[in-house]
Scaffold this motif. Structure first.
Motif, PDB file in Angstrom:
ATOM      1  N   GLY A   2     -23.184 -44.969  63.744  1.00  0.00           N
ATOM      2  CA  GLY A   2     -23.730 -45.634  64.989  1.00  0.00           C
ATOM      3  C   GLY A   2     -24.087 -46.900  64.372  1.00  0.00           C
ATOM      4  N   SER A   3     -25.135 -46.940  63.508  1.00  0.00           N
ATOM      5  CA  SER A   3     -25.937 -47.778  62.984  1.00  0.00           C
ATOM      6  C   SER A   3     -25.109 -48.794  62.295  1.00  0.00           C
ATOM      7  N   VAL A   5     -22.219 -49.741  63.380  1.00  0.00           N
ATOM      8  CA  VAL A   5     -21.407 -50.343  64.460  1.00  0.00           C
ATOM      9  C   VAL A   5     -22.416 -51.333  65.105  1.00  0.00           C
ATOM     10  N   GLN A   6     -23.890 -50.866  65.098  1.00  0.00           N
ATOM     11  CA  GLN A   6     -24.679 -51.914  65.821  1.00  0.00           C
ATOM     12  C   GLN A   6     -24.945 -52.955  64.693  1.00  0.00           C
ATOM     13  N   LEU A   7     -24.823 -52.676  63.416  1.00  0.00           N
ATOM     14  CA  LEU A   7     -25.158 -53.869  62.515  1.00  0.00           C
ATOM     15  C   LEU A   7     -23.768 -54.885  62.619  1.00  0.00           C
ATOM     16  N   SER A   8     -22.523 -54.408  62.962  1.00  0.00           N
ATOM     17  CA  SER A   8     -21.430 -55.089  62.979  1.00  0.00           C
ATOM     18  C   SER A   8     -21.632 -56.044  64.154  1.00  0.00           C
ATOM     19  N   LYS A   9     -22.026 -55.532  65.240  1.00  0.00           N
ATOM     20  CA  LYS A   9     -22.310 -56.055  66.521  1.00  0.00           C
ATOM     21  C   LYS A   9     -23.246 -57.313  66.430  1.00  0.00           C
ATOM     22  N   LYS A  10     -24.374 -57.037  65.546  1.00  0.00           N
ATOM     23  CA  LYS A  10     -25.380 -57.913  65.346  1.00  0.00           C
ATOM     24  C   LYS A  10     -24.859 -59.412  64.540  1.00  0.00           C
ATOM     25  N   ARG A  11     -24.065 -58.764  63.573  1.00  0.00           N
ATOM     26  CA  ARG A  11     -23.199 -59.709  62.624  1.00  0.00           C
ATOM     27  C   ARG A  11     -22.639 -60.837  63.544  1.00  0.00           C
ATOM     28  N   GLU A  12     -21.767 -60.194  64.362  1.00  0.00           N
ATOM     29  CA  GLU A  12     -20.753 -60.952  65.476  1.00  0.00           C
ATOM     30  C   GLU A  12     -21.643 -61.899  66.206  1.00  0.00           C
ATOM     31  N   GLN A  13     -22.905 -61.253  66.696  1.00  0.00           N
ATOM     32  CA  GLN A  13     -23.902 -62.131  67.537  1.00  0.00           C
ATOM     33  C   GLN A  13     -24.326 -63.291  66.792  1.00  0.00           C
TER      34      GLN A  13
END
Length: 100
Positions: A2-3, A5-13
C-alpha cells in the motif's frame, strides 16, 4: 504494498503540479506586441547612436505619438494615468542605458 501505491500517487501529483505551474506559451498577440516593442527599441537606438538624435527629442516625438494613440482608445483618461504610472515607476530606479 500500500505504501508503494501511495508513493506512486504522490509522485503523479507532484508531476501534475509541475506541469500546471509551468508557464503557458504566449499567444499570437503577445508575440506580435513583443516584436513591435523590439522594433521600436531598434529604431530608438538607431536614432540616438547612428543619427545622433538627442534622446530628449526622441522622447518628445514618442510622447506626442503616445498621446495620439491614447486619444483613440475607449477610456483615454485611465490609459493616460496608467502610462504616467509606468513612466514614473521606470524612471524611479532607472540606470542610464538599462532596458525597460
Amino acid at each position: 504494498m500500500g505504501s508503494i501505491v501511495q508513493l506512486s500517487k504522490k509522485r503523479e501529483q507532484k508531476e501534475k503540479s509541475k506541469q500546471n505551474s509551468k508557464l503557458k506559451a504566449p499567444d499570437g498577440e503577445t508575440v506580435r506586441l513583443w516584436r513591435l516593442s523590439m522594433e521600436i527599441d531598434d529604431l530608438i537606438k538607431k536614432g540616438v547612436m547612428n543619427d545622433s538624435l538627442p534622446p530628449d527629442e526622441i522622447a518628445t516625438i514618442l510622447s506626442h505619438r503616445l498621446g495620439t494613440l491614447i486619444s483613440c482608445c475607449d477610456k483615454p483618461e485611465e490609459l493616460a494615468k496608467f502610462c504616467a504610472h509606468i513612466i514614473e515607476r521606470m524612471n524611479s530606479n532607472c540606470i542610464t542605458g538599462e532596458p525597460a
